[in-house]
Scaffold this motif. Structure first.
Motif, PDB file in Angstrom:
ATOM      1  N   ASP A  50      39.289  49.644  41.916  1.00  0.00           N
ATOM      2  CA  ASP A  50      40.355  50.250  41.121  1.00  0.00           C
ATOM      3  C   ASP A  50      40.116  49.493  39.598  1.00  0.00           C
ATOM      4  OD1 ASP A  50      41.937  52.242  40.403  1.00  0.00           O
ATOM      5  OD2 ASP A  50      43.722  50.709  40.902  1.00  0.00           O
ATOM      6  N   PHE A  51      40.063  48.106  39.552  1.00  0.00           N
ATOM      7  CA  PHE A  51      40.082  47.301  38.467  1.00  0.00           C
ATOM      8  C   PHE A  51      38.702  47.752  37.660  1.00  0.00           C
ATOM      9  CE2 PHE A  51      38.475  43.557  36.161  1.00  0.00           C
ATOM     10  CZ  PHE A  51      39.443  43.408  34.996  1.00  0.00           C
ATOM     11  N   ARG A  52      37.321  47.465  38.651  1.00  0.00           N
ATOM     12  CA  ARG A  52      36.323  47.590  38.143  1.00  0.00           C
ATOM     13  C   ARG A  52      35.756  48.933  37.478  1.00  0.00           C
ATOM     14  NH1 ARG A  52      31.529  44.672  37.238  1.00  0.00           N
ATOM     15  NH2 ARG A  52      29.652  45.812  37.612  1.00  0.00           N
ATOM     16  N   LYS A 103      41.396  47.404  45.738  1.00  0.00           N
ATOM     17  CA  LYS A 103      41.998  47.069  44.360  1.00  0.00           C
ATOM     18  C   LYS A 103      40.860  46.812  43.425  1.00  0.00           C
ATOM     19  CE  LYS A 103      46.226  45.746  46.127  1.00  0.00           C
ATOM     20  NZ  LYS A 103      47.447  44.534  46.374  1.00  0.00           N
ATOM     21  N   THR A 130      34.809  44.943  34.221  1.00  0.00           N
ATOM     22  CA  THR A 130      34.694  46.110  34.505  1.00  0.00           C
ATOM     23  C   THR A 130      33.333  46.895  34.254  1.00  0.00           C
ATOM     24  OG1 THR A 130      35.222  46.401  32.054  1.00  0.00           O
ATOM     25  CG2 THR A 130      37.023  46.843  33.611  1.00  0.00           C
ATOM     26  N   SER A 150      38.135  50.793  35.929  1.00  0.00           N
ATOM     27  CA  SER A 150      39.402  51.004  35.018  1.00  0.00           C
ATOM     28  C   SER A 150      38.787  51.430  33.786  1.00  0.00           C
ATOM     29  CB  SER A 150      40.308  49.863  35.078  1.00  0.00           C
ATOM     30  OG  SER A 150      39.891  48.762  34.492  1.00  0.00           O
TER      31      SER A 150
END
Length: 83
Positions: A30-32, A27, A60, A34
């Motif tokens: 996934d955020f990094r 997760k 990010t 995005s």
């Protein structure tokens, strides 16, 4: 505190038992990744670095100085390996 949570949360991630299993997408990665337009390679290298360094920097982009392992890992050409 949030960075520590990411490092602790993903430090016990399991590896796929066979190549046919889908890779685990953390997760935090996934955020990094995005905000990038190159999502697939970003996720690949972020997960690779997370697996080795047991951490993912906050945000990010940038903030790599939070984790020396993540920050100091470079490609053969000298560029940063971790997004």
């Amino acid at each position: 505190m949030l960075n520590l949570l990411f490092a602790v949360q993903f430090s016990n991630a399991e590896e796929p038992e066979s190549p046919s299993e889908a890779p685990v997408i953390h997760k935090a990665c996934d955020f990094r990744c995005s905000a990038t337009s190159h999502k697939k390679p970003c996720l690949f290298y972020c997960n690779y670095c997370c697996k080795k360094c047991l951490c993912v920097p906050s945000g990010t982009y940038g903030h790599k100085e939070e984790y020396p392992c993540y920050n100091n890992w470079h490609t053969k050409e000298g560029g940063p390996k971790c997004p």
